[in-house]
Design a protein around this motif. Structure first.
Motif, PDB file in Angstrom:
ATOM      1  N   HIS A 169       8.790  10.968   7.064  1.00  0.00           N
ATOM      2  CA  HIS A 169       9.964  11.469   5.769  1.00  0.00           C
ATOM      3  C   HIS A 169      11.070  10.204   5.684  1.00  0.00           C
ATOM      4  N   ASP A 170      11.471   9.556   7.256  1.00  0.00           N
ATOM      5  CA  ASP A 170      12.363   9.065   6.559  1.00  0.00           C
ATOM      6  C   ASP A 170      12.112   7.545   6.310  1.00  0.00           C
ATOM      7  N   THR A 171      10.532   7.281   6.867  1.00  0.00           N
ATOM      8  CA  THR A 171       9.893   5.993   5.771  1.00  0.00           C
ATOM      9  C   THR A 171       9.874   6.810   4.617  1.00  0.00           C
ATOM     10  N   ASN A 172       9.646   7.936   3.699  1.00  0.00           N
ATOM     11  CA  ASN A 172       9.707   8.138   2.705  1.00  0.00           C
ATOM     12  C   ASN A 172      11.498   7.938   2.318  1.00  0.00           C
ATOM     13  N   LEU A 185      14.676   4.267  -1.643  1.00  0.00           N
ATOM     14  CA  LEU A 185      16.402   3.847  -1.913  1.00  0.00           C
ATOM     15  C   LEU A 185      15.659   2.010  -2.227  1.00  0.00           C
ATOM     16  N   LEU A 186      14.991   1.332  -1.094  1.00  0.00           N
ATOM     17  CA  LEU A 186      14.372   0.893  -1.867  1.00  0.00           C
ATOM     18  C   LEU A 186      13.927   0.363  -2.804  1.00  0.00           C
ATOM     19  N   LYS A 187      13.134   1.310  -3.235  1.00  0.00           N
ATOM     20  CA  LYS A 187      12.982   1.636  -5.342  1.00  0.00           C
ATOM     21  C   LYS A 187      14.301   1.918  -5.888  1.00  0.00           C
ATOM     22  N   LYS A 188      14.744   1.941  -5.990  1.00  0.00           N
ATOM     23  CA  LYS A 188      16.436   2.289  -5.848  1.00  0.00           C
ATOM     24  C   LYS A 188      17.388   1.122  -6.614  1.00  0.00           C
ATOM     25  N   ILE A 189      17.096   0.433  -5.352  1.00  0.00           N
ATOM     26  CA  ILE A 189      18.163  -1.329  -5.133  1.00  0.00           C
ATOM     27  C   ILE A 189      17.044  -2.065  -6.070  1.00  0.00           C
ATOM     28  N   LYS A 190      15.605  -1.990  -5.943  1.00  0.00           N
ATOM     29  CA  LYS A 190      15.234  -2.442  -7.467  1.00  0.00           C
ATOM     30  C   LYS A 190      15.084  -2.034  -8.337  1.00  0.00           C
ATOM     31  N   SER A 191      15.353  -1.371  -8.705  1.00  0.00           N
ATOM     32  CA  SER A 191      15.780  -1.423 -10.413  1.00  0.00           C
ATOM     33  C   SER A 191      17.757  -2.155 -10.383  1.00  0.00           C
ATOM     34  N   PHE A 236       2.563  -0.286  -0.366  1.00  0.00           N
ATOM     35  CA  PHE A 236       1.974  -0.678  -1.702  1.00  0.00           C
ATOM     36  C   PHE A 236       2.226   0.623  -2.558  1.00  0.00           C
ATOM     37  N   SER A 237       3.874   1.113  -1.487  1.00  0.00           N
ATOM     38  CA  SER A 237       4.338   1.754  -2.276  1.00  0.00           C
ATOM     39  C   SER A 237       5.372   1.400  -3.321  1.00  0.00           C
ATOM     40  N   LEU A 238       5.748   0.292  -2.322  1.00  0.00           N
ATOM     41  CA  LEU A 238       6.910  -1.164  -3.148  1.00  0.00           C
ATOM     42  C   LEU A 238       6.730  -2.561  -3.545  1.00  0.00           C
ATOM     43  N   ALA A 239       5.835  -2.983  -2.917  1.00  0.00           N
ATOM     44  CA  ALA A 239       4.962  -4.527  -3.448  1.00  0.00           C
ATOM     45  C   ALA A 239       4.676  -4.787  -4.800  1.00  0.00           C
ATOM     46  N   ASP A 240       5.139  -5.986  -5.372  1.00  0.00           N
ATOM     47  CA  ASP A 240       5.300  -6.455  -6.413  1.00  0.00           C
ATOM     48  C   ASP A 240       3.377  -7.501  -5.856  1.00  0.00           C
ATOM     49  N   LYS A 241       4.180  -8.042  -5.726  1.00  0.00           N
ATOM     50  CA  LYS A 241       2.539  -9.151  -4.356  1.00  0.00           C
ATOM     51  C   LYS A 241       3.204  -9.622  -3.640  1.00  0.00           C
ATOM     52  N   VAL A 242       2.039  -9.862  -2.580  1.00  0.00           N
ATOM     53  CA  VAL A 242       2.069  -9.109  -1.283  1.00  0.00           C
ATOM     54  C   VAL A 242       1.553 -11.156  -0.295  1.00  0.00           C
ATOM     55  N   PRO A 292      -1.090  -5.826  -4.681  1.00  0.00           N
ATOM     56  CA  PRO A 292      -1.671  -5.818  -3.535  1.00  0.00           C
ATOM     57  C   PRO A 292      -2.762  -4.733  -3.383  1.00  0.00           C
ATOM     58  N   GLU A 293      -2.787  -4.587  -4.587  1.00  0.00           N
ATOM     59  CA  GLU A 293      -4.600  -4.084  -4.296  1.00  0.00           C
ATOM     60  C   GLU A 293      -5.923  -5.238  -4.471  1.00  0.00           C
ATOM     61  N   ASP A 294      -5.261  -6.697  -5.136  1.00  0.00           N
ATOM     62  CA  ASP A 294      -6.485  -7.554  -4.697  1.00  0.00           C
ATOM     63  C   ASP A 294      -6.608  -8.074  -3.131  1.00  0.00           C
ATOM     64  N   VAL A 295      -5.419  -8.129  -2.812  1.00  0.00           N
ATOM     65  CA  VAL A 295      -5.096  -8.955  -1.167  1.00  0.00           C
ATOM     66  C   VAL A 295      -5.492  -7.698  -0.697  1.00  0.00           C
ATOM     67  N   ARG A 296      -6.051  -6.305  -0.703  1.00  0.00           N
ATOM     68  CA  ARG A 296      -6.168  -5.308   0.242  1.00  0.00           C
ATOM     69  C   ARG A 296      -7.972  -5.565   0.624  1.00  0.00           C
ATOM     70  N   GLU A 297      -8.659  -5.923  -1.042  1.00  0.00           N
ATOM     71  CA  GLU A 297      -9.911  -6.210  -0.600  1.00  0.00           C
ATOM     72  C   GLU A 297     -10.794  -7.483  -0.167  1.00  0.00           C
ATOM     73  N   ASN A 298      -9.629  -8.488  -0.697  1.00  0.00           N
ATOM     74  CA  ASN A 298     -10.043  -9.544   0.461  1.00  0.00           C
ATOM     75  C   ASN A 298     -10.537  -9.854   1.981  1.00  0.00           C
ATOM     76  N   PRO A 299     -11.514 -10.456   1.638  1.00  0.00           N
ATOM     77  CA  PRO A 299     -12.777  -9.850   2.896  1.00  0.00           C
ATOM     78  C   PRO A 299     -11.453 -10.514   4.381  1.00  0.00           C
ATOM     79  N   LYS A 300     -11.016 -11.729   4.148  1.00  0.00           N
ATOM     80  CA  LYS A 300     -10.257 -12.929   5.260  1.00  0.00           C
ATOM     81  C   LYS A 300      -9.352 -11.752   5.717  1.00  0.00           C
ATOM     82  N   VAL A 301      -8.773 -11.213   4.849  1.00  0.00           N
ATOM     83  CA  VAL A 301      -7.493  -9.891   4.736  1.00  0.00           C
ATOM     84  C   VAL A 301      -8.263  -9.060   5.943  1.00  0.00           C
TER      85      VAL A 301
END
Ligand SMILES: Nc1ncnc2c1ncn2[C@@H]1O[C@H](COP(=O)(O)OP(=O)(O)OP(=O)(O)O)[C@@H](O)[C@H]1O
Ligand SMILES: [Mg+2]
Length: 252
Positions: free
Chosen positions: A184-187, A192-198, A214-220, A234-243
């Motif tokens: 709950h606190d994480t969400n 809050l961090l999204k608000k700062i981003k705006s 995955f909720s926040l990052a533009d780049k990883v 994020p979606e590309d990095v998640r599928e990367n076999p090295k990762v």
């Protein structure tokens, strides 16, 4: 290059025989949220410490908005508009939440040496108003007159975030801001961090919790054994076999 806020160029840092960072290059663009992920001991906190001047790299350069940060003292870097939330909250446990949030604004305005007069802190109207707003933003307004030491671990982290926000940094570095928080606190922290981003603030966030990434990052960028092994959306990095391999081979 003006859209680059933070630029790390061939950063190298060893502790004795251990190479904590080797040849790290990182580019963070204005207004983005850039996540750094990687197994325990990968060098993530070391990387942040190099950015804020707590650690000096053995070689390489850090630049912020085109200005060299390498070799500067932490307080100079903070004055330039770089703030950081630490992995272990650094708050003043015997002061109230309100005083904790007001204090950084005073040290920015007046310098650290006038702070022994902090008993008059609560009378400072403008800074107090702003601190109250920030405590509302971070969800701690109800407890503003309590001593900070009485807070839960998760609330201490949010308080520390408030202490950074009052400085209106241009770049905010966060080392596992949701560690020790309930879902709950994480969400709430994500919101809050999204608000700062705006509001256009650039953020670098170290995070183990993939839900947060995955909720926040533009780049990883993925750090493993002191090296950036992958980077991108994020979606590309998640599928990367090295990762996948770095995580399976690591402690996670
Ligand atoms: N001051 C220090 N002296 C000696 N070794 C250190 C120091 N700080 C970090 N290290 C070592 O450098 C490596 C990288 O540590 P770092 O704390 O940067 O990792 P991390 O990615 O932040 O890990 P975690 O996910 O556990 O927070 C580790 O092997 C660590 O033991
Ligand atoms: Mg760390």
């Amino acid at each position: 290059m003006s859209d680059l806020v933070l630029h790390l160029d061939n950063i190298q840092k060893s502790f004795g025989g251990l190479s904590a960072l080797s040849d790290v290059n990182l580019h963070v663009e204005e207004g983005t949220t850039h996540a750094i992920i990687g197994p325990n001991g990968a060098g993530k906190s070391t990387l942040l410490n190099v950015c804020i001047g707590r650690l000096k790299p053995d070689s390489g350069h850090v630049t912020f908005k085109g200005q060299e940060l390498t070799g500067r003292e932490p307080h100079e870097i903070a004055q330039m508009g770089v703030a950081r939330v630490f992995q272990t909250p650094e708050i003043f446990p015997e002061m109230t939440l309100l005083e904790n949030v007001m204090l950084p604004a005073f040290s920015k305005r007046d310098g650290a040496f006038k702070l022994n007069a902090y008993s008059g802190l609560a009378q400072q109207g403008d800074i107090r108003d702003e601190a109250e707003h920030i405590l509302e933003d971070v969800g701690l307004a109800d407890q503003m007159l309590q001593e900070a030491g009485s807070l839960s671990r998760g609330d201490k982290r949010r308080l520390e975030l408030g202490m950074c926000l009052i400085l209106r940094p241009r770049l905010l570095l966060l080392d596992e801001p949701t560690a020790g928080m309930s879902r709950h606190d994480t969400n709430r922290t994500i919101d809050l961090l999204k608000k700062i981003k705006s509001r256009g603030m650039t953020k670098v966030i170290i995070e183990h919790d993939m839900h947060v990434v995955f909720s926040l990052a533009d780049k990883v960028s993925v750090l493993a054994r002191g090296e950036i092994i992958a980077g991108g959306k994020p979606e590309d990095v998640r599928e990367n076999p090295k990762v996948k391999e770095a995580y399976l081979g690591g402690a996670h």
